[in-house]
Scaffold this motif. Sequence first.
Motif, mmCIF file in Angstrom:
data_model
loop_
_atom_site.group_PDB
_atom_site.id
_atom_site.type_symbol
_atom_site.label_atom_id
_atom_site.label_comp_id
_atom_site.label_asym_id
_atom_site.label_seq_id
_atom_site.Cartn_x
_atom_site.Cartn_y
_atom_site.Cartn_z
ATOM 1 N N ASP A 218 -26.040 -12.288 -58.025
ATOM 2 C CA ASP A 218 -27.455 -12.454 -57.680
ATOM 3 C C ASP A 218 -27.641 -12.537 -56.158
ATOM 4 O OD1 ASP A 218 -27.860 -12.513 -60.348
ATOM 5 O OD2 ASP A 218 -28.797 -14.493 -60.417
ATOM 6 N N GLY A 219 -28.804 -12.093 -55.713
ATOM 7 C CA GLY A 219 -29.116 -12.149 -54.291
ATOM 8 C C GLY A 219 -28.319 -11.132 -53.493
ATOM 9 N N ASP A 220 -27.840 -10.092 -54.153
ATOM 10 C CA ASP A 220 -27.042 -9.033 -53.514
ATOM 11 C C ASP A 220 -25.795 -9.592 -52.834
ATOM 12 O OD1 ASP A 220 -28.773 -7.058 -54.414
ATOM 13 O OD2 ASP A 220 -30.111 -7.331 -52.697
ATOM 14 N N TYR A 231 -34.400 -0.910 -61.884
ATOM 15 C CA TYR A 231 -35.754 -0.944 -62.438
ATOM 16 C C TYR A 231 -36.534 0.231 -61.872
ATOM 17 C CZ TYR A 231 -37.256 -2.782 -57.970
ATOM 18 O OH TYR A 231 -37.507 -2.915 -56.627
ATOM 19 N N SER A 232 -37.591 0.564 -62.563
ATOM 20 C CA SER A 232 -38.396 1.717 -62.174
ATOM 21 C C SER A 232 -39.804 1.554 -62.748
ATOM 22 C CB SER A 232 -37.734 2.982 -62.741
ATOM 23 O OG SER A 232 -38.521 4.119 -62.443
ATOM 24 N N PRO A 233 -40.867 2.070 -62.080
ATOM 25 C CA PRO A 233 -40.852 2.584 -60.710
ATOM 26 C C PRO A 233 -40.716 1.462 -59.699
ATOM 27 C CG PRO A 233 -43.086 2.601 -61.597
ATOM 28 C CD PRO A 233 -42.205 2.165 -62.705
ATOM 29 N N VAL A 329 -36.873 -2.088 -66.973
ATOM 30 C CA VAL A 329 -35.810 -2.854 -66.305
ATOM 31 C C VAL A 329 -34.532 -2.722 -67.113
ATOM 32 C CG1 VAL A 329 -35.043 -5.119 -65.491
ATOM 33 C CG2 VAL A 329 -37.481 -4.555 -65.419
ATOM 34 N N CYS A 330 -33.441 -2.440 -66.420
ATOM 35 C CA CYS A 330 -32.131 -2.309 -67.074
ATOM 36 C C CYS A 330 -31.182 -3.356 -66.508
ATOM 37 C CB CYS A 330 -31.583 -0.903 -66.815
ATOM 38 S SG CYS A 330 -29.853 -0.718 -67.283
ATOM 39 N N VAL A 331 -30.546 -4.109 -67.387
ATOM 40 C CA VAL A 331 -29.572 -5.140 -66.989
ATOM 41 C C VAL A 331 -28.209 -4.750 -67.545
ATOM 42 C CG1 VAL A 331 -28.947 -7.584 -67.171
ATOM 43 C CG2 VAL A 331 -31.365 -6.930 -67.014
ATOM 44 N N ASP A 414 -31.241 -11.548 -61.650
ATOM 45 C CA ASP A 414 -32.337 -11.334 -60.687
ATOM 46 C C ASP A 414 -32.711 -9.859 -60.524
ATOM 47 O OD1 ASP A 414 -30.107 -10.357 -59.386
ATOM 48 O OD2 ASP A 414 -30.616 -11.252 -57.455
ATOM 49 N N ILE A 415 -32.441 -9.050 -61.542
ATOM 50 C CA ILE A 415 -32.781 -7.626 -61.419
ATOM 51 C C ILE A 415 -34.287 -7.497 -61.137
ATOM 52 C CG2 ILE A 415 -32.801 -5.364 -62.597
ATOM 53 C CD1 ILE A 415 -29.954 -6.477 -61.909
#
Length: 426
Positions: A218-220, A231-233, A329-331, A414-415
Amino acid sequence: MKVLVIGSGAREHALVWKISTSSLVDKIYAAPGNAGVSQIAQIVEISPDNLSELEKFVRKNKIDLTLVGPELPLSMGIVDLFQKKKLKIFGPVQKAAAMESSKVFAKQFMHKYHIPTASYQVFQKFDEAAQFVRYANFPLIVKADGLAYGKGAFKVNDDEQAVDVLKKIMLEKIFGESGNQVVIEDFLQGEEVSVMAITDGKTILPLLLVQDHKTLLDGDQGPNTGGMGAYSPVPFVDQKLQDTIHDKILKPTIAGLKKEGIFYQGILYAGLMLTSSGPKVLEYNCRLGDPEAQAVLPLLETDLVEIVQAALKEKLDQIKLKWKTGYSVCVVLASAGYPGDYQKGKEIKGTEEISEQEVYCFHAGTKISQNKLVTAGGRVLAVTAVGKTLGKALDKVYNAVDKIYFEGMQYRKDIAYKATEVKKYA
Ligand SMILES: Nc1ncnc2c1ncn2[C@@H]1O[C@H](COP(=O)(O)OP(=O)(O)O)[C@@H](O)[C@H]1O
Ligand SMILES: [Mg+2]
């Protein structure tokens, strides 16, 4: 018609699922697929890099269309081979796939056609590269020229780190021949997004923009992975910026390729950094992203097989893509240890409990062992949900993730956080 999908990840599961909804398709084959894919396609035990066996299979079984998920067969020339044998396949020829398989080629191409990208140098000799970094400004990015399974780019903060990386790539050859040359480029600051476009070599149809999450935590934070979610758009990219991406990047790329005598048909993916001086290309890929495809395909309403057929006839100008309103959203759920050495053979529970509308459980590294669904790879599942708002999509996807369990399962919580944090990029 009969369609073959090459590849074994969640991207390919999403592809197989999407084409299974096409009224044009009677039967789907997957080489080699995975446990999830096997529910909707017939598994063919041929490896994606075994081009001659794939060609033989397609000929023998009278497959009408082949779609390629991963980059390796494209860079090996599967499209050239199939075209020579008059077999229908959608993707770039080997020369065109060099946009991904050689970062040196891609950088020189962008330079020639004024496509915005980071300033760079190319080196074939370790000594010269090491000499260069001694007097350079940092941070820099060092990249192996060839394919490196998404692990060939390194941020370096000083000359010592740079020489270290150069040694590994150019002398120790940790990526083999891929390290015969390196690109050293300026570090760009900004927000990263991906654009994937379908092209027949003339018309370019961009798919919805998508943002990947490359790091494990999380948080990159943490090490880079193949991608932990998407996620998109992307709500902070407005129409004006999308137009800039089309006019300054996608269009000149296809036009430039044409000038080089390269007819690019297939998916063109550009990884972009949205900098304060506009979007810049980090790299090209010659296929759909993973997990970007798992986020974008569920939003696409248009029949993908229809699109591909139009593209093969160079009639993409007759297609208008239709999208669902809302967000996806894809996790990604990964094994303990990933992206390093990971565990395998852990039983996966709960996938059958996912029954909500527009929630998809795409499989990556899974297999059936003694009648049980077990883990068989680093990235195991890619759970995607579509919702009318980003918040609804997030609720749905994490609700579904909560139902799934396997020992050591790790995923990001956190995606899409940037979508709410990032306000504006000029
Ligand atoms: N010039 C750059 N400035 C900042 N970050 C970069 C730059 N080039 C690459 N990166 C980062 O490194 C990641 C991997 O680089 P990329 O060129 O996409 O290679 P690959 O996907 O083949 O590893 C990118 O997704 C991005 O996060
Ligand atoms: Mg990349």
